[in-house]
Design a protein around this motif. Sequence first.
Motif, short mmCIF file in Angstrom:
data_model
loop_
_atom_site.label_atom_id
_atom_site.label_comp_id
_atom_site.label_asym_id
_atom_site.label_seq_id
_atom_site.Cartn_x
_atom_site.Cartn_y
_atom_site.Cartn_z
N GLU A 35 0.76 -1.01 -0.06
CA GLU A 35 -0.14 0.09 0.07
C GLU A 35 0.93 1.25 0.05
O GLU A 35 0.48 2.27 -0.77
N LEU A 36 2.10 1.31 0.78
CA LEU A 36 2.70 2.34 0.81
C LEU A 36 3.54 2.64 -0.39
O LEU A 36 3.96 3.72 -0.77
N TYR A 77 1.42 3.94 -2.73
CA TYR A 77 1.07 5.43 -2.45
C TYR A 77 2.32 6.34 -2.93
O TYR A 77 2.22 7.33 -3.51
N GLN A 82 2.27 6.79 -6.72
CA GLN A 82 1.19 7.63 -7.12
C GLN A 82 1.51 9.09 -6.66
O GLN A 82 1.17 10.03 -7.43
N THR A 83 2.09 9.36 -5.55
CA THR A 83 2.55 10.75 -5.28
C THR A 83 3.26 11.21 -6.14
O THR A 83 3.46 12.38 -6.67
N SER A 108 -8.29 6.58 -7.77
CA SER A 108 -7.50 5.75 -6.81
C SER A 108 -6.63 6.44 -6.00
O SER A 108 -6.65 6.26 -4.80
N PHE A 109 -6.11 7.45 -6.30
CA PHE A 109 -5.13 8.25 -5.38
C PHE A 109 -5.86 8.83 -4.35
O PHE A 109 -5.72 8.83 -3.16
N ARG A 144 -7.04 6.25 -1.90
CA ARG A 144 -5.91 6.04 -1.13
C ARG A 144 -5.49 6.88 -0.03
O ARG A 144 -5.21 6.59 1.12
N LEU A 145 -5.65 8.20 -0.27
CA LEU A 145 -5.51 9.17 0.50
C LEU A 145 -6.37 9.22 1.63
O LEU A 145 -6.16 9.38 2.82
N LEU A 157 -5.58 6.32 3.71
CA LEU A 157 -4.18 6.68 4.90
C LEU A 157 -4.76 7.70 5.94
O LEU A 157 -4.29 7.57 6.87
N LEU A 159 -0.37 7.87 8.56
CA LEU A 159 0.96 7.75 7.93
C LEU A 159 1.88 8.87 8.41
O LEU A 159 3.25 8.42 8.57
N VAL A 219 -2.33 16.95 1.18
CA VAL A 219 -1.06 16.08 1.65
C VAL A 219 -0.32 17.32 2.10
O VAL A 219 0.53 17.15 3.09
#
Length: 571
Positions: A50-51, A54, A57-58, A110-111, A114-115, A118, A124, A164
């Motif tokens: 997952e990380l 992430y 994607q970042t 998806s991003f 995911r955020l 998290l 995180l 973020v």
Amino acid sequence: MALNGSSEEKEQTASWLRWMHRHIHGSITEETRTELGMPDDVDNYGYIDELKAYIMQTLTWATISFQERFGKKLSTRAKDTIVLEYTCAGMRLGVPQSMLTTTYVDFLISFNHRLDRLDSGYELTGTVVHNVEASVISAKKHWITGLLVRAALMVGHSLLPERVKCKYQLNILKTRMARAIQWLLCATLWLVYPFLMLIPLRGMMCLLLVLEPPLRPILRSSLQAIHCMDILHDKPVLPKSKASETSSGLPYYILWLASGKQRASFLQMVLVRTLEAQLRSDSWANTLRAWLTYPLVIAETCAEYAFHAVDDTARLWRSQLYESSLFHSGREAKMPVHIGIIMDGNRRYARQIGEHVLVGHAKGAATASKVLEWWLKYLPNTVNYASPVYPKYLTCWAFSSENFERVAEERDGLFAMMTAEFKSLAFTSIVHLFRVRVRFIGGERHRFPQELLDTMDMVEEITSSYDGLFLQIAVGYGGRREVLDAVRSLVAQGKDITEQSLGMETYCAQRGIPPVSLIVRTSERRTSGFFLWDTQAAELHFIDKLWPQLTEIDWLRALRSFSTREIRGGK
Ligand SMILES: CC(C)=CCC/C(C)=C/CC/C(C)=C/COP(=O)(O)OP(=O)(O)O
């Protein structure tokens, strides 16, 4: 990141990412690992998938924002391509394909999802961000690099999504003054962006090495690390000896810095020549010699690039002319549905340039990747490609059953090269962008090394859900063998051997692929048993060049030649 770079380049990129990964892992403390619920598994480099997803994607987000903020507005296709580049890199780092996306639209969904997860699940926290920041800032480096690293962190942070950014504040951005500097940096970058883009990434690295000599051993050792790792098998990508010095006594990284997607850019080359002169200046006499000849070396580089610029422009105009006459003439061009390519002349090309046969094959493999690029280049912008007026099937004959009889050195070299090329295919963004299903046909699998077989299975598996276009690669293929296999299969099934039943058993028919409509062959005028059964109605196009000399114009000419033929099929 190289979109269509050589397989070696992609291996390097992947190994580089993995190398960085290891280092970032080193900056994660035991506490953070417990807090994030990371497994203690070293093979996994401490990252849960997952990380990893992430992080990928970042980076994707930052790259797209960078282009949009400082450069030009990106088309959907360009964004899809960037997403796919990171998807491919992520896959190479072991992130499950299901956690990554292949289009920009899906990426955004998806991003954000995911955020959300998290945010609401485990924290995180800023710990990871701060640890990375601290290790980057505190690493021993020259002041110029120190400044550049701080600037990169500031600009990078400004590119993160708002939610973020406000959550993970960098320590170096705490003061009002720092934020003003960040704003100024972004404004300056926006102004100089068009000029910056003239120097590719390797050129930038070269500039850093010119300005800051202490960085040279760092690049040398990181390149050694890169060359020593193959992402799938954790074994050397290149022989170790190659990673130390070139024949002229300069470090090997010079070759790496001087390479590029196709040809290194002019500014990059000037920087490489400057670095070379600096590296040669190891004594008083050598310094004098290096700098006295420097203007000559630069003049030679200028002449070489001027010649190439004229040549490239002429080629570009010609291919644009061909392209417009083929695809934009107002009428629908008649296109072959299935093109079969016989690549011939690699060894003769090697002899012509006075090199080892494997150099000829390596050039041949590079031409094969270019053909893939040309094939996909003229397609309309879509991932769900469904136009009936473009070759949907392409078959390349890479290795014939007769090729097994070549001397061991050449045969093994070809196996290694095919392994690298096929592996690279699995992580080529355009393969995913156009949903190209890759399949291998041929026999005598037991004569191939296990690694090549595993790679072929992996490529087939990764592309198994695609149905946009089809790429077949014939390895260990022989036309007679194919017909024999078909007959044997019919006999085994107890079926009658008729024209119709045999036609259902060929390699193409078994995969639902139509017979070949156009065969393209370089350097010779015969078909050597290529698809003996499925080429009855195929048109032939011979090119009087050796395979590594094939150009985009030759490819377009083959399509144009087909489009002008009158095909009546005997009626
Ligand atoms: C991605 C992909 C499809 C990669 C394929 C790798 C590759 C280039 C294979 C070609 C091998 C081969 C036997 C070429 C024929 O030239 P030759 O050796 O017969 O040359 P000659 O006719 O001059 O002897």
